[in-house]
Design a protein around this motif. Structure first.
Motif, PDB file in Angstrom:
ATOM      1  N   SER A   1       0.831  -1.208   0.000  1.00  0.00           N
ATOM      2  CA  SER A   1       0.000   0.000   0.000  1.00  0.00           C
ATOM      3  C   SER A   1       0.863   1.254   0.000  1.00  0.00           C
ATOM      4  O   SER A   1       0.562   2.239  -0.680  1.00  0.00           O
ATOM      5  CB  SER A   1      -0.936  -0.011   1.228  1.00  0.00           C
ATOM      6  OG  SER A   1      -1.732   1.154   1.262  1.00  0.00           O
TER       7      SER A   1
ATOM      8  N   ARG B   1      -2.737  -0.457  -9.356  1.00  0.00           N
ATOM      9  CA  ARG B   1      -2.105   0.759  -8.829  1.00  0.00           C
ATOM     10  C   ARG B   1      -3.188   1.723  -8.372  1.00  0.00           C
ATOM     11  O   ARG B   1      -4.235   1.850  -9.012  1.00  0.00           O
ATOM     12  CB  ARG B   1      -1.203   1.390  -9.886  1.00  0.00           C
ATOM     13  CG  ARG B   1      -0.011   0.519 -10.246  1.00  0.00           C
ATOM     14  CD  ARG B   1       1.022   1.243 -11.073  1.00  0.00           C
ATOM     15  NE  ARG B   1       2.149   0.342 -11.359  1.00  0.00           N
ATOM     16  CZ  ARG B   1       3.176   0.142 -10.548  1.00  0.00           C
ATOM     17  NH1 ARG B   1       3.216   0.782  -9.390  1.00  0.00           N
ATOM     18  NH2 ARG B   1       4.152  -0.679 -10.874  1.00  0.00           N
ATOM     19  N   LYS B   2      -2.925   2.398  -7.258  1.00  0.00           N
ATOM     20  CA  LYS B   2      -3.907   3.351  -6.722  1.00  0.00           C
ATOM     21  C   LYS B   2      -4.014   4.566  -7.645  1.00  0.00           C
ATOM     22  O   LYS B   2      -3.050   5.003  -8.223  1.00  0.00           O
ATOM     23  CB  LYS B   2      -3.493   3.800  -5.311  1.00  0.00           C
ATOM     24  CG  LYS B   2      -3.546   2.675  -4.280  1.00  0.00           C
ATOM     25  CD  LYS B   2      -3.165   3.218  -2.920  1.00  0.00           C
ATOM     26  CE  LYS B   2      -3.188   2.132  -1.864  1.00  0.00           C
ATOM     27  NZ  LYS B   2      -2.792   2.637  -0.527  1.00  0.00           N
TER      28      LYS B   2
ATOM     29  N   GLY C   1       1.998   2.190  -3.321  1.00  0.00           N
ATOM     30  CA  GLY C   1       0.937   2.495  -4.275  1.00  0.00           C
ATOM     31  C   GLY C   1       0.253   1.301  -4.906  1.00  0.00           C
ATOM     32  O   GLY C   1      -0.364   1.431  -5.960  1.00  0.00           O
TER      33      GLY C   1
ATOM     34  N   GLU D   1      -2.678  -1.555  -4.482  1.00  0.00           N
ATOM     35  CA  GLU D   1      -3.887  -1.955  -3.753  1.00  0.00           C
ATOM     36  C   GLU D   1      -4.154  -3.429  -4.021  1.00  0.00           C
ATOM     37  O   GLU D   1      -4.133  -3.892  -5.167  1.00  0.00           O
ATOM     38  CB  GLU D   1      -5.088  -1.121  -4.203  1.00  0.00           C
ATOM     39  CG  GLU D   1      -6.351  -1.387  -3.401  1.00  0.00           C
ATOM     40  CD  GLU D   1      -7.476  -0.442  -3.790  1.00  0.00           C
ATOM     41  OE1 GLU D   1      -8.633  -0.885  -3.748  1.00  0.00           O
ATOM     42  OE2 GLU D   1      -7.194   0.723  -4.136  1.00  0.00           O
TER      43      GLU D   1
END
Length: 484
Positions: free
Chosen positions: A466, A483-484, A469, A471
């Motif tokens: 996390s 990817r966030k 970056g 998730e």
């Protein structure tokens, strides 16, 4: 480095008698039973002090006694010898009891990563030293004979009470009860240097002396052993707070009267480990030992970590919940370290900065809680993995938490389990169709940790992903990531 000196009641800059060799004496166990974890808190903190002195570049000679004779069950120098009490309890000889519980004590120390002192001296080895000291005290008028015993005369001192800034509760000696009146004494605070057969006919261990066949008092043992191995000038004397009076007070009285000069420069006392019912002892409540902690599934090092989270001059409350919290925090710490990739070159500037912060914490009267905060600062820092690993390894030479060793064990187990996971049974899917070997490796490690029920490591991997970056979503038979 500043240490709180119990004799002066303030923090003082540490200045050794001889910078080339620090002499350090620590009161050892009375080996009539297992050490409880309250006793062992003192040895953990003394270990931190010794390791930090060595970390600073000092050569240290640490001496510890083993009390295998003479420690009575009463503060009034009366009652039964604790070694004889243990022998009767287990139907063994006194020396068999001493051998068994000495070995058990050092096994506990090994489990807690406590370094063995340079010199470990049983009290029974130094009878000649005690007789020499007592004989001089008698001839110079500091000791007298009464009722067959030799007593130290405290009225000869300008100052007897040295550690007088503790509360009555601090000084309670829970392992010695049944205080009684000894009518042979000239003064209430006088104490026995040598007991004779006239008073203790059933004593198991006895020696010839100028005052009759008998054995030494408890207090003279530490003075004799310390002077024998450390010389006439001692840098540091350590022990639990319940030793401050009468034991350490009496050590100072007899040692300085014998030597005729100041003896020890710094006195360090570790405060009690308490339970909700009060001070921990062998005679009240559940008998908490390292073996019991291991039987309940605790890593002894997690108890060491529990102790380091508090300052040694503060009473520490033991509950199973508090230990659980410390064990979980320690597990998460090790798992977090296991995620560090040992890459890049050592950043010497960053290394020096964090090392200085660590020094500052321990220079302030061994503030281990702040030293652990420095450890977390390293983990959070924006520096490469090689520098983080070097700093953690450096700090742990003092903290003794086996952080690198434990993290390497976790990685080895994870690698072994990961190899057993079939990718056909566990599907890793990137929602964007991206291939990323590093992310996939971490997700496989997370799955391996879950299979091993090491949920702390699984959580740390997820948290780490996390932070960079990524998730993660668990799905039947696999995991999806994006990817966030």
């Amino acid at each position: 480095m500043y240490l709180y000196n119990s004799a002066s009641h303030r923090k003082e800059v540490f200045k050794p008698n001889n910078p080339k060799l620090i002499t350090m004496y620590t009161c050892g166990p009375t080996v009539y039973h297992y050490a409880h974890i309250g006793n062992l808190r003192s040895y953990i903190m003394e270990d931190i002090l010794e390791k930090y002195l060595r970390y600073l570049g000092y050569n240290v000679k640490r001496v510890m006694n083993i009390t295998d004779v003479g420690h009575l069950t009463s503060d009034a120098d009366t009652g039964e010898d604790k070694m004889l009490k243990g022998a009767r309890r287990e139907h063994k000889s006194v020396m068999e009891i001493a051998k068994f519980y000495t070995d058990a004590f050092f096994e506990d120390c090994k489990d807690l990563n406590i370094k063995r002192p340079d010199v470990v001296e049983p009290a029974t080895n130094c009878i000649d030293e005690y007789i020499k000291i007592i004989d001089k005290l008698v001839h110079t008028g500091y000791a007298y004979l009464a009722g067959g015993n030799v007593y130290f005369d405290t009225s000869k001192l300008k100052q007897y009470y040295v550690f007088n800034d503790f509360s009555k509760e601090d000084l309670q000696t829970g392992v010695r009860e049944g205080v009684g009146e000894d009518k042979n004494k000239k003064n209430t605070n006088d104490f026995v240097l040598w007991f004779t057969k006239s008073k203790f006919e059933n004593q198991a261990l006895k020696w010839d002396s100028p005052w009759g066949v008998g054995y030494p008092g408890w207090h003279i043992e530490c003075s004799g052993i310390a002077i024998k191995h450390c010389g006439e000038y001692l840098d540091i004397h350590c022990g639990g707070i319940d030793n401050a009076f009468p034991h350490h007070t009496n050590e100072i009285a007899q040692s300085e009267s014998y030597l005729q000069h100041h003896w020890c420069n710094y006195w360090m006392h570790v405060y009690h480990l308490n339970t909700p019912e009060g001070k921990m002892s062998k005679s009240t409540g559940e008998f908490l030992t390292i073996s019991l902690l291991k039987d309940k599934g605790y890593d002894p090092i997690s108890y060491r970590f529990f102790c380091l989270q508090s300052h040694y001059r503060k009473a520490l409350l033991f509950t199973w919940k508090n230990l659980d919290n410390a064990a979980q925090t320690y597990s998460k710490l090790v798992n977090r370290i296991a995620l560090i990739q040992n890459d890049g070159k050592l950043d010497e500037q960053a290394y020096a900065k964090f090392a200085e912060n660590f020094h500052s914490a321990l220079d302030n009267d061994l503030n281990t809680s702040s030293a652990i905060t420095c450890l977390y600062d390293v983990l959070k820092a924006d520096i490469n993995g090689a520098t983080k690993i070097a700093l953690i390894d450096n700090f742990d030479t003092v903290l003794g938490l086996k952080l690198i060793e434990k993290s390497e064990d976790i990685k080895a187990k994870s690698k072994s389990l990961k190899a057993k996971i079939s990718t056909s049974d566990f599907e890793i899917v990137s929602e964007e169709g991206e291939e990323n070997p590093e992310v996939e490796k971490l997700l496989l490690e997370r799955q391996a940790a879950k299979k091993e029920k090491n949920f702390a490591r699984a959580d740390e991997i997820r948290n780490h992903l996390s932070e960079i970056g990524i998730e993660v979503t668990d799905v039947p038979k696999g995991v999806h990531w994006c990817r966030k």
